[in-house]
Design a protein around this motif. Sequence first.
Motif, short mmCIF file in Angstrom:
data_model
loop_
_atom_site.label_atom_id
_atom_site.label_comp_id
_atom_site.label_asym_id
_atom_site.label_seq_id
_atom_site.Cartn_x
_atom_site.Cartn_y
_atom_site.Cartn_z
N THR A 63 4.16 -0.01 -10.73
CA THR A 63 3.31 -1.04 -10.14
C THR A 63 2.74 -1.90 -11.26
OG1 THR A 63 1.26 0.26 -10.23
CG2 THR A 63 2.66 0.52 -8.28
N SER A 65 -0.62 -4.39 -11.89
CA SER A 65 -1.89 -4.99 -11.47
C SER A 65 -2.17 -6.17 -12.39
CB SER A 65 -3.03 -3.97 -11.53
OG SER A 65 -2.81 -2.91 -10.62
N GLY A 98 0.43 3.30 -3.66
CA GLY A 98 1.33 2.32 -3.07
C GLY A 98 2.38 2.97 -2.18
N GLY A 111 -4.30 -9.41 -8.07
CA GLY A 111 -3.08 -9.23 -7.29
C GLY A 111 -2.29 -8.08 -7.85
N TYR A 112 -1.31 -7.61 -7.09
CA TYR A 112 -0.48 -6.52 -7.61
C TYR A 112 0.95 -6.63 -7.09
CZ TYR A 112 -1.18 -4.22 -3.02
OH TYR A 112 -1.21 -3.92 -1.69
N GLU A 114 4.62 -4.10 -6.62
CA GLU A 114 5.15 -2.73 -6.61
C GLU A 114 6.67 -2.81 -6.56
OE1 GLU A 114 4.34 1.57 -4.46
OE2 GLU A 114 3.52 -0.25 -3.57
N ASP A 135 6.67 -4.36 -2.49
CA ASP A 135 5.38 -4.79 -1.95
C ASP A 135 4.70 -5.68 -2.98
OD1 ASP A 135 3.36 -5.05 -0.10
OD2 ASP A 135 2.31 -3.21 -0.70
N ALA A 136 3.86 -6.58 -2.49
CA ALA A 136 3.09 -7.47 -3.36
C ALA A 136 1.92 -8.00 -2.57
CB ALA A 136 3.96 -8.63 -3.87
N GLN A 137 0.79 -8.22 -3.26
CA GLN A 137 -0.40 -8.69 -2.55
C GLN A 137 -1.32 -9.46 -3.50
OE1 GLN A 137 -1.13 -8.04 0.89
NE2 GLN A 137 -2.54 -9.71 0.43
N GLY A 138 -1.78 -10.62 -3.05
CA GLY A 138 -2.82 -11.34 -3.78
C GLY A 138 -4.17 -10.81 -3.35
N LEU A 139 -5.10 -10.66 -4.30
CA LEU A 139 -6.40 -10.07 -4.00
C LEU A 139 -7.55 -11.03 -4.25
CD1 LEU A 139 -5.86 -6.56 -5.63
CD2 LEU A 139 -5.62 -7.16 -3.22
#
Length: 228
Positions: A63, A65, A98, A111-112, A114, A135-139
């Motif tokens: 992953t 970060s 994750g 964001g992260y 994976e 997987d991916a996500q903006g935080l």
Amino acid sequence: MDITALYKVSYGMYVVSSKHEGKISGQIANTVFQITAEPPTVAVSINKQNYTHELISGSRVFTVSILREETSMNFIGQFGFKSGRDTDKFAGVSHKTGVTGAPIVLDNAIGYLEAEVIDSLDVGTHTVFIGRLVDAQGLSAEDPMTYAYYHLVKRGKSPKAAPTYIKPVEKEELFMEKYTCTLCGYVYDPKDGDPDNGVKPGTPWEQVPEDWVCPVCGADKSAFEKSA
């Protein structure tokens, strides 16, 4: 050849994490980059001596970060200048598991990503792991920390295990005597002080409080030596 031209290549600051056989670890990395868009793939460069390398090699997952610009030096020191073999880097750090089972650091992350490893390249001291995103996500909308910001504003150093580490070739002109942490390589420069921890710019080493500790790895003053 002017090897310092490499300083002008742009990098970010990330925590790359992995897991294997019930163990987890993570480390600071600056060499993370996108390879393709379809399918989305990324690559990370990890030193073979690092514990995270061992875990990625075993599990074939990792992953990433993406750290915010205002990430503290203490946080960077926890993941960048300590070994996961000797300490639990995730103690007190907000993180989640994750979809691959690998940990994702949430503290200071904007964001992260994976990924599952689909290929790797042996480049001597390091391995470049190429991963397909699962997987991916903006935080957060905050700005990411660049490697230039880390060096120029945060006054951070590259550990010897980093792919961007370059052995100094010239001795800097001293304003006042500087002192180097023997554990992580952080240099206390009296000109800059350490305002984040109460040491004002212009404070010579002799006047630094005895209970002051290295802002990167937490070592006390006794771990510092006069810079050559």
